[in-house]
Design a protein around this motif. Sequence first.
Motif, PDB file in Angstrom:
ATOM      1  N   PRO A 138      -1.762   7.475  -2.891  1.00  0.00           N
ATOM      2  CA  PRO A 138      -0.780   8.166  -2.042  1.00  0.00           C
ATOM      3  C   PRO A 138      -1.172   9.635  -1.871  1.00  0.00           C
ATOM      4  CG  PRO A 138       0.329   6.894  -3.758  1.00  0.00           C
ATOM      5  CD  PRO A 138      -1.150   6.879  -4.068  1.00  0.00           C
ATOM      6  N   PRO A 139      -1.003  10.175  -0.667  1.00  0.00           N
ATOM      7  CA  PRO A 139      -1.367  11.572  -0.439  1.00  0.00           C
ATOM      8  C   PRO A 139      -0.285  12.523  -0.961  1.00  0.00           C
ATOM      9  CG  PRO A 139      -0.470  10.629   1.553  1.00  0.00           C
ATOM     10  CD  PRO A 139      -0.537   9.505   0.549  1.00  0.00           C
ATOM     11  N   ARG A 149       1.386   1.508   2.762  1.00  0.00           N
ATOM     12  CA  ARG A 149       2.385   2.508   3.141  1.00  0.00           C
ATOM     13  C   ARG A 149       1.687   3.413   4.139  1.00  0.00           C
ATOM     14  NH1 ARG A 149       7.829   2.498   3.045  1.00  0.00           N
ATOM     15  NH2 ARG A 149       8.682   4.571   2.676  1.00  0.00           N
ATOM     16  N   VAL A 150       2.407   3.832   5.190  1.00  0.00           N
ATOM     17  CA  VAL A 150       1.859   4.716   6.208  1.00  0.00           C
ATOM     18  C   VAL A 150       2.751   5.943   6.304  1.00  0.00           C
ATOM     19  CG1 VAL A 150       1.206   4.980   8.628  1.00  0.00           C
ATOM     20  CG2 VAL A 150       1.003   2.739   7.530  1.00  0.00           C
ATOM     21  N   ARG A 151       2.159   7.098   6.099  1.00  0.00           N
ATOM     22  CA  ARG A 151       2.865   8.366   6.321  1.00  0.00           C
ATOM     23  C   ARG A 151       2.447   8.884   7.691  1.00  0.00           C
ATOM     24  NH1 ARG A 151       2.149  12.564   1.874  1.00  0.00           N
ATOM     25  NH2 ARG A 151       3.749  11.259   0.902  1.00  0.00           N
ATOM     26  N   GLU A 208      -1.580   8.697   7.495  1.00  0.00           N
ATOM     27  CA  GLU A 208      -2.244   8.488   6.212  1.00  0.00           C
ATOM     28  C   GLU A 208      -1.812   7.113   5.708  1.00  0.00           C
ATOM     29  OE1 GLU A 208      -2.444  12.801   4.205  1.00  0.00           O
ATOM     30  OE2 GLU A 208      -0.454  12.237   4.979  1.00  0.00           O
ATOM     31  N   VAL A 209      -2.776   6.246   5.428  1.00  0.00           N
ATOM     32  CA  VAL A 209      -2.531   4.856   5.059  1.00  0.00           C
ATOM     33  C   VAL A 209      -3.096   4.629   3.663  1.00  0.00           C
ATOM     34  CG1 VAL A 209      -2.920   2.458   5.747  1.00  0.00           C
ATOM     35  CG2 VAL A 209      -2.832   4.258   7.508  1.00  0.00           C
ATOM     36  N   TRP A 210      -2.311   4.012   2.770  1.00  0.00           N
ATOM     37  CA  TRP A 210      -2.806   3.720   1.435  1.00  0.00           C
ATOM     38  C   TRP A 210      -2.187   2.420   0.935  1.00  0.00           C
ATOM     39  CZ3 TRP A 210       0.852   7.350   2.573  1.00  0.00           C
ATOM     40  CH2 TRP A 210       2.077   7.269   1.914  1.00  0.00           C
ATOM     41  N   PRO A 211      -2.876   1.715   0.034  1.00  0.00           N
ATOM     42  CA  PRO A 211      -2.347   0.456  -0.500  1.00  0.00           C
ATOM     43  C   PRO A 211      -1.047   0.705  -1.255  1.00  0.00           C
ATOM     44  CG  PRO A 211      -4.673   0.699  -1.052  1.00  0.00           C
ATOM     45  CD  PRO A 211      -4.214   2.016  -0.493  1.00  0.00           C
ATOM     46  N   ALA A 212      -0.034  -0.120  -0.948  1.00  0.00           N
ATOM     47  CA  ALA A 212       1.265   0.019  -1.615  1.00  0.00           C
ATOM     48  C   ALA A 212       2.115  -1.207  -1.320  1.00  0.00           C
ATOM     49  CB  ALA A 212       1.989   1.270  -1.125  1.00  0.00           C
ATOM     50  N   GLN A 213       3.029  -1.497  -2.233  1.00  0.00           N
ATOM     51  CA  GLN A 213       3.994  -2.559  -2.006  1.00  0.00           C
ATOM     52  C   GLN A 213       4.997  -2.112  -0.943  1.00  0.00           C
ATOM     53  OE1 GLN A 213       3.836  -5.664  -3.395  1.00  0.00           O
ATOM     54  NE2 GLN A 213       1.854  -4.874  -4.078  1.00  0.00           N
TER      55      GLN A 213
END
Length: 175
Positions: free
Chosen positions: A73-74, A118-120, A145-150
């Motif tokens: 996560p950023p 998750r996309v911010r 910003e895209v990162w692996p997340a539930q």
Amino acid sequence: MTHILLDTVIKTDYGQFDLLWDDGYQGFDGKFDKVFDGQVNGLAGAASGNGLYLNLARRSDGYPVRIVLLAEPPTLDAGVWEDVVEVSICVPRGVSPRWRTWAGERGGPLDLPPGSYRVRVSARGRDAGRQQELADGPVDSYLLEVWPAQAEPDSIVRTTTTNAAYWHRKVGSRR
């Protein structure tokens, strides 16, 4: 690790920009309920499950858009981005993610592997973009910003522009 998926000025109409992964899904068709159902934010519609609709501030012309894939996560970049929302997406196996503008005028591949993310979505210049709707050249800009997340419910992280507040109210009134 940061992997840049897209970094360009997107030319579109009606402020429409979609990320798609269902080959039969053509993106936002004007039906807010379909893309914002159950959400609180009015900038990033992820409710369809077939893609992610971004509601850009200006009616037409160019918008700088940068999409990055992150491992973690950023951190929140205080002061740089005026409006920030987060949504969850799930890209299924066996699809070819892509980006697309209004009516399919422009588009291209998006190197986004299958998974839950998750996309911010961070924006700046939305009020100026709305006021200069038909200006030549970019006014408002966006970072995804895209990162692996539930998966978790969408959230409004920061709202400082009148334009973003308007769209959040519009979506919230449909709940």
